[in-house]
Motif scaffolding. Sequence first.
Motif, short mmCIF file in Angstrom:
data_model
loop_
_atom_site.label_atom_id
_atom_site.label_comp_id
_atom_site.label_asym_id
_atom_site.label_seq_id
_atom_site.Cartn_x
_atom_site.Cartn_y
_atom_site.Cartn_z
N UNK A 160 19.81 8.90 9.75
CA UNK A 160 18.76 9.07 9.00
C UNK A 160 18.94 9.87 7.75
N UNK A 161 18.67 9.26 6.65
CA UNK A 161 19.08 10.07 5.32
C UNK A 161 17.98 10.80 4.62
N UNK A 162 18.03 11.78 4.05
CA UNK A 162 17.02 12.48 2.94
C UNK A 162 17.30 11.57 1.69
N UNK A 163 16.32 10.70 1.38
CA UNK A 163 16.63 9.93 -0.13
C UNK A 163 16.70 10.84 -1.23
N UNK A 164 15.78 11.71 -1.37
CA UNK A 164 15.87 12.57 -2.43
C UNK A 164 16.88 13.24 -2.50
N UNK A 165 17.51 13.93 -1.40
CA UNK A 165 18.84 14.82 -1.56
C UNK A 165 19.99 13.78 -1.46
N UNK A 166 20.00 12.47 -0.87
CA UNK A 166 21.25 11.68 -1.03
C UNK A 166 21.25 11.35 -2.42
N UNK A 167 20.32 10.87 -3.03
CA UNK A 167 20.22 9.87 -4.41
C UNK A 167 20.51 10.84 -5.51
N UNK A 168 19.37 11.78 -5.40
CA UNK A 168 19.28 12.77 -6.62
C UNK A 168 20.05 14.14 -6.39
N UNK A 169 20.44 14.43 -5.23
CA UNK A 169 21.29 15.63 -4.76
C UNK A 169 20.20 16.57 -4.73
N UNK A 213 1.01 -1.23 0.09
CA UNK A 213 0.04 -0.07 -0.04
C UNK A 213 0.67 1.32 -0.02
N UNK A 214 2.21 1.19 0.51
CA UNK A 214 2.98 2.42 0.55
C UNK A 214 2.89 3.18 1.74
N UNK A 215 2.06 2.95 2.68
CA UNK A 215 1.69 3.62 3.96
C UNK A 215 3.04 3.87 4.71
N UNK A 216 3.98 2.89 4.62
CA UNK A 216 5.15 2.79 5.59
C UNK A 216 6.25 3.54 4.74
N UNK A 217 6.00 3.82 3.41
CA UNK A 217 7.37 4.23 2.71
C UNK A 217 7.46 5.87 3.05
N UNK A 271 4.92 19.42 0.94
CA UNK A 271 6.29 18.70 1.12
C UNK A 271 5.99 17.23 0.87
N UNK A 272 6.63 16.78 -0.14
CA UNK A 272 6.71 15.34 -0.39
C UNK A 272 7.51 14.51 0.66
N UNK A 273 7.03 13.72 1.57
CA UNK A 273 7.68 12.94 2.58
C UNK A 273 7.67 11.33 2.19
N UNK A 274 6.88 10.72 1.12
CA UNK A 274 6.84 9.77 0.76
C UNK A 274 8.19 9.32 0.05
N UNK A 275 8.53 8.00 0.06
CA UNK A 275 9.66 7.54 -0.68
C UNK A 275 9.77 7.85 -2.09
N UNK A 276 10.87 8.47 -2.66
CA UNK A 276 10.93 8.88 -3.84
C UNK A 276 11.13 7.47 -4.89
N UNK A 277 11.38 6.38 -4.16
CA UNK A 277 11.41 5.11 -5.00
C UNK A 277 10.07 4.35 -5.22
N UNK A 278 9.06 5.03 -4.56
CA UNK A 278 7.78 4.29 -4.57
C UNK A 278 7.16 4.72 -5.61
N UNK A 319 4.94 12.64 -4.83
CA UNK A 319 3.86 12.20 -4.46
C UNK A 319 3.08 13.40 -3.70
N UNK A 320 2.06 14.02 -4.35
CA UNK A 320 1.80 15.10 -4.00
C UNK A 320 0.41 15.24 -2.93
N UNK A 321 0.35 15.98 -2.06
CA UNK A 321 -0.81 15.71 -0.96
C UNK A 321 -1.06 17.21 -0.97
#
Length: 129
Positions: A118-127, A28-32, A69-76, A60-62
Amino acid sequence: MIGTIEQMIKDMEHGVYDFTKDGKCSQCGQCCSNFLPMSEKGLKEIKRYVKKHHIKPQKHLMPTVEPTIDMTCPLRNDAERKCMAYEVRPQICRSFLCSNPRNGIWATKREFHARYRVVDLRKEIWEES
């Protein structure tokens, strides 16, 4: 039925929601999340995988949250209901199942947060900032 509803309310009060289907992940992606405790080795592995497979960050726009602010995993990938880097997903993702007992979920979370940064995936992976 009443017992199930009462359990759901108790779970919601404690921040634990069981979205599994027959005890298995429903994807479902709720934990991502975009913010995860990860090892440097795991982060490097995901970066290599993303580069090799030309994976772009998912948005993932809310609309109810201001500012957005998109706090959902960018890999989802919500459309396909899957993780685009499932083969190399972070260890905390491998360990998590929302149907596990609440105390086990929190113990696992504390363990990962104590061991890794704790890493910010968006920042760490795609800078991205």
